[in-house]
Design a protein around this motif. Structure first.
Motif, PDB file in Angstrom:
ATOM      1  N   LEU A  34      -8.309  78.243  34.580  1.00 11.54           N
ATOM      2  CA  LEU A  34      -7.971  77.806  33.756  1.00 11.54           C
ATOM      3  C   LEU A  34      -8.620  75.985  33.983  1.00 11.54           C
ATOM      4  O   LEU A  34      -9.427  75.291  33.267  1.00 11.54           O
ATOM      5  CB  LEU A  34      -6.741  77.760  33.730  1.00 11.54           C
ATOM      6  N   THR A  35      -8.495  75.502  35.418  1.00  9.67           N
ATOM      7  CA  THR A  35      -8.787  74.355  36.201  1.00  9.67           C
ATOM      8  C   THR A  35      -9.963  73.968  35.901  1.00  9.67           C
ATOM      9  O   THR A  35     -10.664  73.251  35.327  1.00  9.67           O
ATOM     10  CB  THR A  35      -8.471  74.659  37.560  1.00  9.67           C
ATOM     11  N   TRP A  36     -11.411  75.516  36.096  1.00 15.11           N
ATOM     12  CA  TRP A  36     -12.523  74.707  35.677  1.00 15.11           C
ATOM     13  C   TRP A  36     -12.673  74.665  33.771  1.00 15.11           C
ATOM     14  O   TRP A  36     -12.925  73.732  33.477  1.00 15.11           O
ATOM     15  CB  TRP A  36     -14.124  75.785  36.155  1.00 15.11           C
ATOM     16  N   THR A  37     -12.013  75.034  33.173  1.00 18.73           N
ATOM     17  CA  THR A  37     -12.694  74.974  31.731  1.00 18.73           C
ATOM     18  C   THR A  37     -11.642  73.602  31.596  1.00 18.73           C
ATOM     19  O   THR A  37     -12.111  72.693  30.435  1.00 18.73           O
ATOM     20  CB  THR A  37     -11.634  75.884  30.934  1.00 18.73           C
ATOM     21  N   GLU A  38     -10.751  73.295  31.731  1.00 19.89           N
ATOM     22  CA  GLU A  38      -9.576  72.361  31.674  1.00 19.89           C
ATOM     23  C   GLU A  38     -10.508  70.802  32.033  1.00 19.89           C
ATOM     24  O   GLU A  38     -10.781  69.877  31.154  1.00 19.89           O
ATOM     25  CB  GLU A  38      -8.401  72.022  31.945  1.00 19.89           C
ATOM     26  N   ASN A  39     -11.422  71.032  33.016  1.00 18.37           N
ATOM     27  CA  ASN A  39     -11.948  69.793  33.830  1.00 18.37           C
ATOM     28  C   ASN A  39     -13.649  69.486  32.823  1.00 18.37           C
ATOM     29  O   ASN A  39     -14.005  68.700  32.740  1.00 18.37           O
ATOM     30  CB  ASN A  39     -12.192  70.191  34.751  1.00 18.37           C
ATOM     31  N   TYR A  40     -14.283  70.743  32.344  1.00 15.40           N
ATOM     32  CA  TYR A  40     -14.842  70.761  31.836  1.00 15.40           C
ATOM     33  C   TYR A  40     -15.059  69.927  30.556  1.00 15.40           C
ATOM     34  O   TYR A  40     -15.940  69.649  30.033  1.00 15.40           O
ATOM     35  CB  TYR A  40     -16.067  72.386  31.512  1.00 15.40           C
ATOM     36  N   ILE A  41     -13.668  70.342  29.560  1.00  9.00           N
ATOM     37  CA  ILE A  41     -13.825  70.306  28.598  1.00  9.00           C
ATOM     38  C   ILE A  41     -13.631  68.866  28.625  1.00  9.00           C
ATOM     39  O   ILE A  41     -13.756  67.569  28.046  1.00  9.00           O
ATOM     40  CB  ILE A  41     -12.557  70.628  28.412  1.00  9.00           C
ATOM     41  N   LEU A  42     -13.000  68.263  29.562  1.00  4.66           N
ATOM     42  CA  LEU A  42     -12.451  66.789  29.984  1.00  4.66           C
ATOM     43  C   LEU A  42     -13.444  65.857  30.048  1.00  4.66           C
ATOM     44  O   LEU A  42     -14.097  64.792  29.113  1.00  4.66           O
ATOM     45  CB  LEU A  42     -11.715  66.098  31.170  1.00  4.66           C
ATOM     46  N   ALA A  43     -14.575  65.931  30.672  1.00  2.24           N
ATOM     47  CA  ALA A  43     -16.009  65.471  31.282  1.00  2.24           C
ATOM     48  C   ALA A  43     -16.905  65.819  30.028  1.00  2.24           C
ATOM     49  O   ALA A  43     -17.683  64.977  30.075  1.00  2.24           O
ATOM     50  CB  ALA A  43     -16.703  66.193  32.146  1.00  2.24           C
ATOM     51  N   PHE A  44     -17.020  67.356  29.485  1.00  7.79           N
ATOM     52  CA  PHE A  44     -17.824  66.900  28.409  1.00  7.79           C
ATOM     53  C   PHE A  44     -17.906  67.488  26.636  1.00  7.79           C
ATOM     54  O   PHE A  44     -18.671  67.193  26.132  1.00  7.79           O
ATOM     55  CB  PHE A  44     -18.544  68.537  28.783  1.00  7.79           C
ATOM     56  N   LYS A  45     -16.691  66.852  26.252  1.00  7.75           N
ATOM     57  CA  LYS A  45     -16.463  67.329  24.785  1.00  7.75           C
ATOM     58  C   LYS A  45     -16.582  65.532  24.692  1.00  7.75           C
ATOM     59  O   LYS A  45     -16.885  64.418  24.830  1.00  7.75           O
ATOM     60  CB  LYS A  45     -15.085  67.300  24.511  1.00  7.75           C
ATOM     61  N   ARG A  46     -17.317  65.966  23.401  1.00  5.24           N
ATOM     62  CA  ARG A  46     -18.379  64.885  22.463  1.00  5.24           C
ATOM     63  C   ARG A  46     -17.655  64.211  21.396  1.00  5.24           C
ATOM     64  O   ARG A  46     -16.266  64.757  21.118  1.00  5.24           O
ATOM     65  CB  ARG A  46     -19.347  65.486  21.682  1.00  5.24           C
ATOM     66  N   LYS A  47     -17.803  63.254  21.297  1.00  5.78           N
ATOM     67  CA  LYS A  47     -17.264  62.094  19.884  1.00  5.78           C
ATOM     68  C   LYS A  47     -16.802  63.288  18.570  1.00  5.78           C
ATOM     69  O   LYS A  47     -15.628  63.249  18.169  1.00  5.78           O
ATOM     70  CB  LYS A  47     -17.739  61.275  19.770  1.00  5.78           C
ATOM     71  N   ASP A  48     -18.068  64.378  18.643  1.00  6.15           N
ATOM     72  CA  ASP A  48     -17.732  64.988  17.244  1.00  6.15           C
ATOM     73  C   ASP A  48     -17.033  66.146  17.822  1.00  6.15           C
ATOM     74  O   ASP A  48     -16.840  67.306  16.540  1.00  6.15           O
ATOM     75  CB  ASP A  48     -19.092  65.156  16.795  1.00  6.15           C
ATOM     76  N   ASN A  49     -16.361  66.332  18.715  1.00  6.20           N
ATOM     77  CA  ASN A  49     -14.766  67.704  19.199  1.00  6.20           C
ATOM     78  C   ASN A  49     -15.442  68.524  19.770  1.00  6.20           C
ATOM     79  O   ASN A  49     -15.160  69.442  18.767  1.00  6.20           O
ATOM     80  CB  ASN A  49     -14.650  67.839  17.724  1.00  6.20           C
ATOM     81  N   PHE A  50     -17.348  68.387  19.779  1.00  7.28           N
ATOM     82  CA  PHE A  50     -17.538  69.845  19.872  1.00  7.28           C
ATOM     83  C   PHE A  50     -18.137  69.978  21.481  1.00  7.28           C
ATOM     84  O   PHE A  50     -17.296  68.769  21.995  1.00  7.28           O
ATOM     85  CB  PHE A  50     -19.321  70.123  19.743  1.00  7.28           C
ATOM     86  N   PRO A  51     -17.943  70.941  22.330  1.00  5.22           N
ATOM     87  CA  PRO A  51     -17.561  72.197  22.189  1.00  5.22           C
ATOM     88  C   PRO A  51     -15.797  72.402  22.032  1.00  5.22           C
ATOM     89  O   PRO A  51     -15.137  71.767  22.051  1.00  5.22           O
ATOM     90  CB  PRO A  51     -17.540  73.307  23.323  1.00  5.22           C
ATOM     91  N   LYS A  52     -15.934  72.986  20.518  1.00  8.25           N
ATOM     92  CA  LYS A  52     -14.333  73.708  19.721  1.00  8.25           C
ATOM     93  C   LYS A  52     -14.212  74.880  20.699  1.00  8.25           C
ATOM     94  O   LYS A  52     -14.967  76.244  20.539  1.00  8.25           O
ATOM     95  CB  LYS A  52     -15.105  73.775  18.269  1.00  8.25           C
ATOM     96  N   LEU A  53     -13.602  74.599  20.914  1.00  8.65           N
ATOM     97  CA  LEU A  53     -12.029  75.670  21.741  1.00  8.65           C
ATOM     98  C   LEU A  53     -12.439  77.502  20.329  1.00  8.65           C
ATOM     99  O   LEU A  53     -11.462  76.838  19.830  1.00  8.65           O
ATOM    100  CB  LEU A  53     -11.606  76.149  22.823  1.00  8.65           C
ATOM    101  N   ARG A  54     -12.542  78.187  21.296  1.00  9.58           N
ATOM    102  CA  ARG A  54     -12.072  79.922  20.507  1.00  9.58           C
ATOM    103  C   ARG A  54     -11.938  80.443  20.959  1.00  9.58           C
ATOM    104  O   ARG A  54     -13.009  81.636  21.959  1.00  9.58           O
ATOM    105  CB  ARG A  54     -13.648  79.729  19.449  1.00  9.58           C
TER     106      ARG A  54
END
Length: 358
Positions: A34-54
């Motif tokens: 969970l920590t790796w995933t949350e940190n990844y989203i925080l760092a790399f989520k773009r302005k167009d909301n990609f990547p989108k979690l599923r």
């Protein structure tokens, strides 16, 4: 079918609770935490909301047995389903309850249902998958048609350092390692340093990134940017009972000549981001000496494995005694993704023949 599938498009409190409980009672690795995933989203989520979690939670008789953490990325004007955090993960896998295994029919039904729940996906591309979970198996490898992508290399750690140097390392290599240590000692005072708090970790991480950037610049490779730096720094904001970051360094006469950023879990050291000072120090092989100290430290802490991660570099074979195959799975989901799908299949065929020639 006694299975239920629940889809999460964000990490809310319900999913956090399931995921954290799962990590405490299942086999998992640092990359699907969970920590790796949350940190990844925080760092790399773009302005167009990609990547989108599923993210899919699979329950059997109302009890979670698997988490399939996927994301959708937008590339070449198509939507690609892949394992979440793929950009920063050496290998990928679902989280799976200990000793639990799907039967083929059940998994195929679940997988087909999942694909219906992501109608926007053009291509499924699951990269660098591993197939071991402590007596359980990765159903994406067992029941879907995959192609071998490469290997990761590990040390199955013995209980004593002497057992490692005599039972795993070749005599010539070990004597060379001792010679390297004597050579550095002649040049001055050597210190093996392990960061004890966040301040020390950030200090060493900045040195590591600077060393990496200098090396990449010399190789004419695009440098690590601030997003990369923040990705590694932000780990210290999260509390995780299952693993912690481990930043270490080798000092010569007060100067940091090699640094490594790793992850330590309950039974494994992940050797992830090493760096070395370039200026005139290559003859001392400081990275090699720091690596040996980390392996020795891991044995002293009674860890079971030392993981070198992705890559078939020759130097890893000198240190390790275990190889694990990793696999790719690709599926065309909609005609729009045909060109990309065909490119991926062509790469697979080329790799197959290249491997056969070697």
């Amino acid at each position: 079918m006694d299975y239920n599938i629940k889809l999460f498009s964000k990490i809310d409190e319900e999913l956090k609770s399931i995921w954290q409980n799962f990590e405490e009672n299942t086999y998992n690795n640092c990359f699907n935490s969970l920590t790796w995933t949350e940190n990844y989203i925080l760092a790399f989520k773009r302005k167009d909301n990609f990547p989108k979690l599923r993210i899919f939670v699979i329950s059997f008789q109302n009890k979670p047995v698997c988490i399939f953490p996927f994301e959708i990325i937008r590339k070449y004007k198509i939507n690609i389903l892949q394992w979440t955090s793929d950009l920063k993960s050496d290998f990928n896998s679902p989280l799976q309850k200990k000793h639990f295994n799907f039967d083929k029919d059940s998994f195929k039904k679940i997988w087909n249902q999942i694909l219906k729940m992501v109608p926007e996906v053009d291509v499924v591309y699951l990269k660098r998958q591993i197939n071991f979970f402590e007596n359980s198996y990765n159903p994406f490898i067992n029941f879907l048609k995959n192609s071998k992508e490469g290997i990761i290399q590990q040390i199955v750690l013995p209980k004593k350092w002497n057992d490692y140097t005599q039972g795993v390392l070749k005599k010539k290599f070990y004597l060379d390692l001792l010679r390297t240590k004597r050579l550095i000692k002649k040049s001055g005072k050597i210190q093996f340093v392990i960061a004890k708090n966040n301040e020390e970790k950030n200090f060493l991480l900045n040195i590591l990134i600077d060393q990496k950037r200098l090396k990449l610049k010399k190789m004419n490779i695009s440098s690590m940017d601030d997003i990369d730096l923040n990705f590694y720094k932000n780990f210290e904001k999260y509390k995780n009972n299952q693993y912690h970051t481990h930043i270490s360094a080798l000092k010569l006469n007060g100067e940091f000549i090699a640094v490594n950023w790793g992850i330590v879990t309950k039974d494994c050291y992940y050797y992830l981001l090493p760096s070395m000072k370039e200026n005139g120090l290559k003859k001392f092989s400081p990275g090699k000496l720091l690596l040996s100290l980390l392996i020795r430290w891991s044995i002293s802490k009674k860890l079971k494995f030392f993981d070198f991660g992705l890559g078939e570099e020759l130097y890893k074979e000198k240190w390790t005694n275990k190889k694990i195959n990793i696999y790719n799975y690709v599926r065309l989901n909609k005609p729009k993704g045909l060109a990309f799908y065909l490119i991926l299949k062509a790469r697979t065929i080329l790799k197959y023949f290249k491997r056969k020639q070697n």
